[in-house]
Design an enzyme around this catalytic site. Structure first.
Site, short mmCIF file in Angstrom:
data_model
loop_
_atom_site.label_atom_id
_atom_site.label_comp_id
_atom_site.label_asym_id
_atom_site.label_seq_id
_atom_site.Cartn_x
_atom_site.Cartn_y
_atom_site.Cartn_z
N ASN A 171 -10.25 -2.55 2.84
CA ASN A 171 -9.83 -2.44 1.45
C ASN A 171 -11.39 -2.44 0.79
O ASN A 171 -12.34 -2.16 1.56
CB ASN A 171 -9.44 -4.00 0.95
CG ASN A 171 -7.84 -4.03 1.26
OD1 ASN A 171 -7.22 -3.11 1.21
ND2 ASN A 171 -7.48 -5.24 1.11
N HIS A 213 0.84 -1.20 0.03
CA HIS A 213 -0.18 -0.11 0.14
C HIS A 213 0.91 1.35 -0.02
O HIS A 213 0.54 2.52 0.55
CB HIS A 213 -1.11 0.04 1.16
CG HIS A 213 -1.93 -1.18 1.17
ND1 HIS A 213 -3.42 -1.01 0.87
CD2 HIS A 213 -2.07 -2.32 1.53
CE1 HIS A 213 -3.89 -1.88 0.97
NE2 HIS A 213 -3.22 -2.90 1.11
C1 HEM Z 1 -2.02 -10.87 7.55
C2 HEM Z 1 -2.38 -9.92 6.53
C3 HEM Z 1 -1.82 -8.58 6.47
C4 HEM Z 1 -0.56 -8.12 6.83
C5 HEM Z 1 0.36 -8.72 7.48
C6 HEM Z 1 -0.63 -6.86 6.44
C7 HEM Z 1 0.54 -5.94 6.62
C8 HEM Z 1 0.45 -4.75 6.12
C9 HEM Z 1 1.66 -3.73 6.58
C10 HEM Z 1 2.99 -4.01 7.20
C11 HEM Z 1 1.12 -2.57 6.01
C12 HEM Z 1 2.15 -1.27 5.84
C13 HEM Z 1 1.84 -0.54 7.31
C14 HEM Z 1 2.49 0.90 7.34
O1 HEM Z 1 3.85 0.63 6.96
O2 HEM Z 1 2.10 1.63 7.76
C15 HEM Z 1 -0.24 -2.68 5.47
C16 HEM Z 1 -0.65 -1.41 4.71
C17 HEM Z 1 -2.00 -1.60 4.75
N1 HEM Z 1 -2.81 -2.76 4.65
FE1 HEM Z 1 -2.49 -4.64 5.13
N2 HEM Z 1 -1.83 -6.47 5.95
C18 HEM Z 1 -2.54 -7.64 5.69
C19 HEM Z 1 -3.80 -7.70 5.26
C20 HEM Z 1 -4.56 -6.74 5.10
C21 HEM Z 1 -5.84 -6.87 4.77
C22 HEM Z 1 -6.81 -7.89 4.82
C23 HEM Z 1 -6.33 -5.53 4.62
C24 HEM Z 1 -7.75 -4.90 4.32
C25 HEM Z 1 -8.90 -5.76 4.60
C26 HEM Z 1 -5.32 -4.54 4.56
C27 HEM Z 1 -5.16 -3.51 4.31
C28 HEM Z 1 -4.28 -2.43 4.30
C29 HEM Z 1 -4.20 -1.04 4.09
C30 HEM Z 1 -5.56 -0.24 3.77
C31 HEM Z 1 -3.12 -0.55 4.27
C32 HEM Z 1 -2.46 0.74 4.04
C33 HEM Z 1 -2.76 1.77 5.43
C34 HEM Z 1 -2.54 3.06 4.86
O3 HEM Z 1 -3.01 3.60 3.85
O4 HEM Z 1 -1.34 3.67 5.56
N3 HEM Z 1 -4.11 -5.43 4.77
N4 HEM Z 1 -0.52 -3.82 5.63
#
Ligand code: HEM
Length: 477
Positions: A129, A56
């Site tokens: 999401n 993201h």
């Molecule tokens: C085990 C599954 C998942 C892991 C380990 C994971 C991990 C991460 C990590 C490490 C980031 C970066 C965070 C940062 O640096 O600020 C991120 C961003 C993000 N993830 Fe996940 N994610 C997973 C599943 C999901 C799911 C299922 C969704 C939505 C339903 C999701 C939505 C997002 C969103 C929207 C961001 C961006 C947030 C922003 O705008 O700063 N992720 N994810």
């Protein structure tokens, strides 16, 4: 406009005499090491970049508010959801998932839909999401899944071979793959898509009774998607299309909004549903659990500075408030660790102090101290341990979940069914949508070099729906 501009200074605030040429030893001589302003300017420039989000990375954000429009107090005690008309400031960030901060917007990829609610009980982050489901059901597979989507370690290119090889061994992704390769995989803009909490959460009311809840954010702008050819054109001609669309709409006062709705499952139902209600690859049928309105999300203010407020924003699914908590969903449980950990690396241990991340409706009262770049008063003269005899903050036992409601039961073991809901989604599509889905899948599968991988993938789609499988076979995918 001022008659006379303010004097330029060094970062230490001393006035600067010269900013167009560096100081030299005599006219035409070499630059002097004593030109502190020159050295500071070059050194600062070298340090402008911070690690981008590991997923993201590409995104756009905006501020606004959330307003309660219906009474949901029978399901949650969360203060910001009490009382029709109650407003809470929010910050939202939309994103693509797989590629870098500088990549194109209009690609087939899920979109992040993250909302930070600055409530008077602390920040609540809904990190969702634009899809109601996800590719995997257990956090332990997330790094492998993302590696298969991102650039190949040898070629540094995105690879259909990698993406589909992972899918070949991941039947639970079939539902999400049908969703993603359908029309909604290419949203026309961030404004024209829904948001979903995706996971199941646990709401708790004032009496301590628990409810399983799925959160939906329905776009008031209407769903609109890009035809694939237009998406390809925009990705080339206007790579910032979604970012610009959001910024420009808010700038001209055409503010986007979404209606928050929830599906609510009584706690006891979880053991009896045909599907695992804590499995993020599954939806809950509306016929069983209808949508109830909660409130509206309005985004009406662009950030004043992108880096300060969007790049440094840190959303964390573990940031709950009383009345909202996690479920036993194994994907969510992993996320409760991953985000804070990623942000301590990306932004530093004191990232929660940054203005965009700090609570606004209350203040943080903790015994956390020190760490790199602790730039506030660091707790001043207050105690840095508890228990203490100096009036430091204490936990509020009244917020503990009452006995009898403190267990998150796993439902009875079920036979794993990775295909029924994927097939149902396909059968919901009209003929035009089915045809576009088949073309999108076949187009991507056509880049896979291994016949065995292709056949395994088509096998998953065939298991979802025989007609879908047959159409892919017919196209020689
Ligand atoms: C085990 C599954 C998942 C892991 C380990 C994971 C991990 C991460 C990590 C490490 C980031 C970066 C965070 C940062 O640096 O600020 C991120 C961003 C993000 N993830 Fe996940 N994610 C997973 C599943 C999901 C799911 C299922 C969704 C939505 C339903 C999701 C939505 C997002 C969103 C929207 C961001 C961006 C947030 C922003 O705008 O700063 N992720 N994810």
């Amino acid at each position: 406009m001022r008659d006379r501009p303010e004097t330029l200074t060094t970062e230490a605030g001393a006035p600067v005499a010269q900013d167009d040429i560096s100081r030299t030893a005599g006219v035409g001589g070499p630059t002097l090491l004593e030109d502190h302003h020159l050295l500071e300017k070059l050194a600062r420039f070298n340090r402008e970049r911070i690690p981008e989000r590991v997923v993201h990375a590409r995104g756009a954000g905006a501020f606004g508010f959330f307003e309660v429009t219906a009474d949901v107090s029978r399901w949650t005690r969360a203060a910001f959801l009490q009382g029709v008309g109650t407003r809470t400031e929010v910050f939202a960030r939309f994103s693509t998932v797989a590629l870098e901060a500088g990549s194109a917007d209009c690609v087939r990829d899920p979109r992040g839909f993250a909302v930070k609610f600055y409530t008077r009980e602390g920040n609540y982050d809904l990190v969702g999401n634009n899809t109601p489901i996800f590719f995997i059901r257990d956090a332990i597979r997330f790094p492998d899944f993302i590696h298969s989507q991102k650039r190949d370690p040898v070629t540094h290119l995105q690879s259909a071979d990698n993406a589909w090889a992972f899918f070949a061994g991941t039947p639970e992704a079939t539902h999400q793959m049908v969703w993603l390769h359908g029309d909604r995989g290419l949203p026309r803009s961030y404004r024209h898509m829904d948001g979903f909490g995706t996971h199941t959460f646990r709401w708790t009311n004032a009496a301590g009774e628990g409810f399983w809840v799925k959160i939906h954010l329905k776009t008031a702008q209407g769903i609109a998607c890009l035809p694939p050819a237009e998406a390809v054109r925009l990705a080339g001609e206007a790579p910032d299309h979604h970012h610009a669309d959001l910024y420009d709409a808010i700038d001209r006062g055409d503010v986007p909004s979404w209606t928050m709705k929830v599906q609510v499952m009584p706690e006891a139902d979880a053991a009896g549903t045909a599907y695992d209600p804590f499995d993020a690859t599954k939806i809950w049928p509306y016929a069983d659990y209808p949508l109830h309105e909660v409130g509206r999300l309005v985004l009406d203010r662009n950030p004043a500075n992108y880096f300060a407020e969007v790049e440094q924003a840190a959303f964390n699914p573990a940031h709950f408030v009383p009345g909202i908590g996690p479920s036993p969903d194994r994907l969510l449980q992993g996320r409760l660790f991953a985000y804070g950990d990623a942000q301590r690396y990306r932004l530093g241990v004191n990232h929660t102090l940054l203005p965009v991340n700090a609570p606004r409706g209350t203040v943080a009262r903790t015994y956390a101290r020190d760490g790199a770049m602790r730039y506030d008063g660091n707790g001043g003269g207050g105690p840095n341990f508890r228990p203490n005899d100096r009036g430091g903050p204490e936990p509020d036992a009244s917020l503990a979940v009452p006995a009898g409601h403190d267990v998150s039961p796993r439902p009875a073991a079920r036979t794993v069914d990775d295909f029924s809901q994927a097939g149902a989604l396909y059968r919901l599509m009209d003929e035009g949508a089915r045809q576009r889905l088949v073309e999108a899948l076949a187009g991507s599968l056509g880049h896979v070099s291994s016949a065995a991988v292709r056949e395994a993938c088509i096998g998953h789609f065939r298991a979802a729906d025989a007609e879908l499988g047959a159409r892919l076979d017919a196209l020689g995918a």
